[in-house]
Scaffold this active site. Sequence first.
Site, PDB file in Angstrom:
ATOM      1  N   GLY A 292     -99.672 -92.923   7.148  1.00 28.55           N
ATOM      2  CA  GLY A 292     -99.859 -93.017   5.702  1.00 28.55           C
ATOM      3  C   GLY A 292     -98.969 -92.041   4.988  1.00 28.55           C
ATOM      4  N   GLU A 293     -98.942 -92.175   3.673  1.00 25.00           N
ATOM      5  CA  GLU A 293     -98.104 -91.310   2.865  1.00 25.00           C
ATOM      6  C   GLU A 293     -98.755 -91.112   1.509  1.00 25.00           C
ATOM      7  OE1 GLU A 293     -93.467 -91.005   1.273  1.00 25.00           O
ATOM      8  OE2 GLU A 293     -94.135 -92.677   2.531  1.00 25.00           O
ATOM      9  N   GLY A 294     -98.833 -89.860   1.083  1.00 28.01           N
ATOM     10  CA  GLY A 294     -99.401 -89.548  -0.222  1.00 28.01           C
ATOM     11  C   GLY A 294     -98.432 -88.719  -1.030  1.00 28.01           C
TER      12      GLY A 294
ATOM     13  N   VAL B  11     -98.267 -88.607   6.809  1.00 20.13           N
ATOM     14  CA  VAL B  11     -99.140 -88.438   7.967  1.00 20.13           C
ATOM     15  C   VAL B  11     -98.631 -89.315   9.109  1.00 20.13           C
ATOM     16  CG1 VAL B  11    -101.509 -88.524   8.840  1.00 20.13           C
ATOM     17  CG2 VAL B  11    -101.091 -88.048   6.423  1.00 20.13           C
TER      18      VAL B  11
ATOM     19  N   LYS C 249     -99.750 -84.033   9.539  1.00 15.55           N
ATOM     20  CA  LYS C 249     -99.511 -84.195   8.111  1.00 15.55           C
ATOM     21  C   LYS C 249     -98.374 -83.274   7.701  1.00 15.55           C
ATOM     22  CE  LYS C 249    -101.779 -84.297   3.588  1.00 15.55           C
ATOM     23  NZ  LYS C 249    -103.059 -84.210   2.871  1.00 15.55           N
TER      24      LYS C 249
ATOM     25  N   ASP D  39    -111.641 -85.582  -4.844  1.00 12.12           N
ATOM     26  CA  ASP D  39    -110.888 -86.823  -4.638  1.00 12.12           C
ATOM     27  C   ASP D  39    -111.601 -87.711  -3.615  1.00 12.12           C
ATOM     28  OD1 ASP D  39    -108.906 -88.618  -5.230  1.00 12.12           O
ATOM     29  OD2 ASP D  39    -107.430 -87.754  -3.862  1.00 12.12           O
TER      30      ASP D  39
END
Length: 423
Positions: free
Chosen positions: A60-62, A67, A88, A185
Site C-alpha cells: 500500500g501507499e499513503g 508499505v 513502511k 484516523d
Amino acid sequence: MSSRRERERGREREEEEEDDPSRYPKYMSITGEPLQLDLDKSFLGKCRHIDEFESLNQLGEGTYGVVRRARDRKITNRTDKHAIVALKQVRIFDEDRNNGIPITALREIFLLRDLKHRNVVRVLDVAVGDELHDVYMVMEYAEQDLANLLDYARVNYSQSEVKCLAKQLFEGLEYLHDRNVIHRDIKASNLLLTAKGILKIADFGLAREYSERPLTPSVVTVWYRSPELLLGASRYTEAVDIWAAGMVIGEIIKQTPLCPGENEIDQLNKIAQLLGVPNDRIWPKIHTMPSYHQLKYRIQNPQRQNQLEILFLGVTSSATVNLINSCLTYDPEKRITARQCLSHEYFREAPAPKETSMMPTFPESRNSGNNNGGADGANDTIAVHGKRAGGYDGAGGSGNGGYVFDFDGQFGGMPQKKRHRHG
C-alpha cells in the site's frame, strides 16, 4: 607583472579549493563541527540495515509512506510469526530532504514503540539504508485489511463475526484511550486482519497524546469524521475515535459506508439526513463550535428524526442499533466510551462474539509470485488502488496507509466486482 599573475592564480586556486565539496566533512553538527560518522556503526546505532530484509511486494501507499511486504533474512524459521514483516518506508519529499525525518514518522515510531496490545499493530524495529533519509519502520505483518475485504471481496460477515471485529476494535481503542492516545484516523483501511482473525489498529501518523492545547480539526478521513471536527473544533477528545468506530461497525453490517460525503459540507448533510438535525437540546455546546453559524446554510433537506432504526430494520438487533447510535451521538461529551461499549448489551445478547480463531480467512492473492522487490512485476498481483476509505481526505488526511489487496477473482472461483469509492 609575474608576481601579480602568480598572486591572481593563487587566489583562483584558493577559490576552487573552497568550492570543492571534498574539502568539507560530509556531516557537521549544528555548531559546524565535523562529524566522523561510520554509517555501519554510528549512523545505524541500534537500527538494522535495510539489506537484512528481502523485499517481496508492495502492499500500500499513503501520504506519509509506502508499505512493502518483506522477509526478515535473520529469521531462518519461516513458520516464525515475525519471519514476514511489513516495511513502511518513511516518505521524505524532495524539498524536505535536508530537514531530517518528518515529524509524522517520528510521532508514529515513538507512540508505537511503547504500545503493546494484540489489537494495535506493533513496530518491531527501525531499519535504515545508506542515506540519512532512507528510513523504514519494521512492523508486524497482517494479511488483510478490512476495507478491501468489504470493497473487493464483498465479505458479508455474520452477526457473531461482526461482534468479534467490533469487540477487538473497542478493546484496542480502550487500550489507546487509557493511555491518552487519540488515533484520529480510525477507518476501515486502517484496520488490519491477520490470518488468525486478530484485528490490528494501524497507521498512527495522525495520532496524538491528549492534551489541552488546540489540535487541527482536519483529521480523520471525511466519511468517518465526527460533527465537532466538521464544525471546526480545535479542542476535542478521544470521542472522535468512537464516532469513527461507530461508522465502521455500521459499514461492516451494511457493506457500504453510512455517510460517504464528497467533502465536509456534503458530509454534514449526509449525517443530518441519517441522524437528524443537531440542536442545542441534544448538544448544548453546539453554539461554541467555530463553524456553527454556517450550519443552517450547509444542511439541505435534512431528516428531522434519527433514521438508524429504519436503516438497519430487519438487518440486525435493536441492541446493535443502540450501540451504533451511542457511538454516533452528536454531543461528544455524551458519546459512549470504548469501555462502556465493551459492557454494552450488544455483546451480551445472542449470538456471542465469534472466537478469533474461528473467523473466516481469505487468500492473499499469490503473494509468493514475485520477489523482485518491485510492484511492477507481471506476477505481482498485490495492487495499489490509490486512495480509499473516505474518499476526500481534507487537509490533514493520511491517505491509504493500510495494506491494499487485489483478490483477482479468487473467492469461490467467481470474479468479484470491485466497488469503487470516491476520491
